[in-house]
Each structure stands twice: as C-alpha cells, then as structure tokens.
Design an enzyme around this catalytic site. Structure first.
Site, PDB file in Angstrom:
ATOM      1  N   GLN A   1       0.835  -1.195   0.000  1.00 12.75           N
ATOM      2  CA  GLN A   1       0.000   0.000   0.000  1.00 12.75           C
ATOM      3  C   GLN A   1       0.873   1.249   0.000  1.00 12.75           C
ATOM      4  OE1 GLN A   1      -3.188  -0.112  -0.413  1.00 12.75           O
ATOM      5  NE2 GLN A   1      -3.526  -2.300  -0.084  1.00 12.75           N
TER       6      GLN A   1
ATOM      7  N   ASP B   1       7.133 -13.422  -5.630  1.00 11.95           N
ATOM      8  CA  ASP B   1       7.946 -12.540  -4.796  1.00 11.95           C
ATOM      9  C   ASP B   1       7.187 -12.097  -3.549  1.00 11.95           C
ATOM     10  OD1 ASP B   1      10.030 -12.753  -6.575  1.00 11.95           O
ATOM     11  OD2 ASP B   1       9.579 -10.882  -7.629  1.00 11.95           O
TER      12      ASP B   1
ATOM     13  N   ASP C   1      -8.700  -8.091  -1.568  1.00 12.08           N
ATOM     14  CA  ASP C   1      -8.133  -6.831  -2.060  1.00 12.08           C
ATOM     15  C   ASP C   1      -7.688  -7.068  -3.501  1.00 12.08           C
ATOM     16  OD1 ASP C   1      -6.880  -4.416  -2.451  1.00 12.08           O
ATOM     17  OD2 ASP C   1      -5.213  -4.802  -1.083  1.00 12.08           O
TER      18      ASP C   1
ATOM     19  N   CYS D   1     -10.047  -0.764  -5.374  1.00 14.61           N
ATOM     20  CA  CYS D   1      -9.350   0.440  -5.832  1.00 14.61           C
ATOM     21  C   CYS D   1      -9.980   1.038  -7.088  1.00 14.61           C
ATOM     22  CB  CYS D   1      -7.860   0.150  -6.065  1.00 14.61           C
ATOM     23  SG  CYS D   1      -7.506  -1.188  -7.207  1.00 14.61           S
TER      24      CYS D   1
END
Length: 352
Positions: free
Chosen positions: A190, A245, A281, A308
C-alpha cells in the site's frame, strides 16, 4: 463535431476516471484539467457517436472550486490530475463518484446505502515513488506522454525527502521493514504511508465484530499486510497470493496460524473450503466472476472488500447482493489525494 474542433464548455460534475463532464447539444464531453464551475475552451481529441473527449486549451472563467495556488506544473505533470482542485471538493467528488457508480453500475438504491465514512490523508503521502530522467529533467511523465516533467519543489505527492532531492528510479520514503513488515522493491505494498495504520484498524474492526472467529481467508494477500491483524482474531487464516515474490516476503511476515498459499486466486477459489470470514483486495479490474460466486456461497459470516476502482467494485458488490448478501459498511480511503483514484473499504453480511 470533429477531432481538432475547439468549443467552449461548462462542466457540471467529475466522473469516474477523473474527467469533467459537460454537455453540448446533449452530447457528453469528457474533458481533463477542467472542473465544475469552469468556463473553458477545449479541443476535441476523440469524437464518437455518443460522446467526445477533449483537452484543455484555455480557462475563460475559473471555477471557485479551484485552489488559489496549486502546484505550478499541475496542468502538465502526470503525477496527479486533480491538484488544481480544492481538497474538500476532491473528497466530495470521490464520494459522489462512489455512490453514482453503485447506483449506475450496481443498481443500488442510493438512499438505502450505508453512510460513506471518509478518511482523508495528509499530503506528500507516497511511501514509494518512481521518477524518470530525460537529460537534466527528473520527475514524473507528462499526462499521456513519456516526456519527463521536472519535479516541482512544491510537489504534494512524493515524500518530503524525495521532493528536496529528486532521483531517478524507485525511491522509498522509509526504510524496510515498514510497520514491522518485510517487503521487497518488486512487491506490491500500500502506497499511502499516512493511512497504513487506518487501514489495519478498519479491517481489524470489521473482522473483530464477526460473530464466529474460527477461520478466515485473505485473498490477493500480497506480503501479508492484512493477514497479520486477521491472525490475531481468528484461530486459522489462509492467505492466497499469486505473485511468487510477494509470497516469499509473506513468509517473514506471517504468524504461526497463517497458512500461505502461492496460487492464482481464481484457480484456488474453486477448492475453497467454507470459512467464517473473507477479506479480499483484488486488482483494479476487480474480482473474477468465479471468485465472487465462490465467496458468496462459501462464506459463513462476513465479507470485507477493499477495492481500488469504484466501477468494478459496484459490479462486484451487485453480484454479492444478488447472491444473498447485504452491504453493511462503506469507508472511502483517500489513499491518493490530488488524483481521481477512489479506494473503498466495505463489508457485507448475509441478508436476513
């Protein structure tokens, strides 16, 4: 109306995507760098049967909603697109964009929506920024271009250290670990450093009020930012992340009762067991249809959704309510001041 034509418009509102909407002879015109209350000369850049897009040529009469002294490169820098607009007006525009998206796309009755709680952010908020170089110029790209605009000494987006000493490439405003999290330069985290604690608190509050707290699922879990507060509340948490990752970083962040799964959410979801609580999310494109269908069917108590993009959120929220869920809370997190981006945190309970 043709490409290249110049016309005068008076926009009436800001819409999803950040443009201002005006109408000329009934035709919607979407223009950038102009705001409600402006009288502006614009040039048509795209002309379709049902709408047109335009760019600013000149302001004939400025809106009272404009700031008295915005960033001096506000009309060309691509780092933000609403910096010439007053911050209070930005927040109200974002609230309207969210509720209009829910009405228009999600077919929600706006009068029946839960109240939207707005969480503003201080400026110079970016935890990390990526600047570009062209000769001696270091800054963001210009809007819709790869031309580098030198960073202004008054920039309100990047951190104060980077503003004072702009450097090419990716820069972090604080050293890792952040709030005790292990992250890497190529993993998602974030970006608003001021609201990290607010997000953790809000998600924790939604999860804490869930009646049954045996199991939770964290979808699109990244480095485990939200898995940590969930682990304090639930007996077992399963965190699903497709990026290798981020999954590797999460190993250093996860509590003992968190099971980490490195798999695409839309694949793993087909085998998702029943659970008491789901947090998701997803990316800007929203959740895949099978993800929404699965969590709607297999979640026992509560769904918490961080989105978002207001348009894809409205679509996904509509699918949840059509599957027997009720929109319980709405929080608007202003993670990107001076831009049109809208971050929404919501919760859903099963409808009675």
């Amino acid at each position: 109306m043709e490409i290249g034509d110049e016309i005068t418009i008076e926009p009436v509102e800001l819409v999803a995507g950040g443009a201002a909407l005006a109408r000329v002879d009934g035709l919607p015109i979407f223009a950038t760098n102009v705001y409600p209350g402006d009288r502006a000369r614009v040039r048509i850049t795209e002309a379709k049967k049902g709408y047109a897009r335009a760019e600013l040529v000149s302001i004939e009469s400025p809106s009272p909603l404009r700031r008295a002294a915005p960033c001096p490169i506000a009309e060309e820098c691509g780092g933000c697109d609403w910096t010439a607009l007053r911050l209070d007006v930005q927040l109200e525009a974002k609230r309207r964009i969210l509720t209009e998206s829910l009405r228009r796309i999600g077919k929600f009755d706006v009068s029946a929506l839960p109240p939207v709680t707005i969480h503003p952010s201080p400026l110079n908020y970016r935890l990390r920024s990526r600047l570009h170089r062209d000769g001696d110029a270091v800054g963001f790209y210009a809007m819709q271009s790869h031309r580098v605009v030198p960073l202004s000494s008054e920039c309100e987006v990047v951190g104060l250290e980077l503003r004072a000493h702009p450097v090419e490439g990716e820069s972090w405003e604080v050293a890792s670990p952040i709030l005790g999290y292990h992250v890497a330069h190529d993993t998602f985290f974030q970006v608003n450093r001021h609201l990290l604690g607010t997000m953790l608190r809000l998600v924790g509050d939604i999860a804490a009020s869930t009646p049954v707290k045996r199991t939770a699922v964290d979808l699109y879990s990244g480095v485990g930012f939200f898995s940590r507060p969930l682990a304090r509340l639930f007996e077992r948490v399963t965190a699903i992340e497709g990026a290798r990752d981020s999954h590797e970083c999460a190993k250093a962040n996860a509590a003992p009762n968190v099971k980490l799964v490195n798999a695409p959410v839309e694949v793993w979801i087909e085998e998702m067991p029943r659970t008491d609580f789901v947090f998701l999310d997803p990316p800007r494109s929203g959740a895949k249809r099978n993800v929404i269908d699965s969590i709607a069917q297999k979640t026992n108590e509560r769904i918490c959704f961080l989105a978002c993009d207001p348009v894809t959120f409205a679509r996904d929220a509509s699918r949840l309510t059509a599957s027997g869920w009720r929109l319980r809370t709405l929080d608007l997190l202003d993670l990107f001041p001076n831009t049109h981006h809208v971050e929404t945190l919501s919760s859903f309970d099963r409808a009675p």
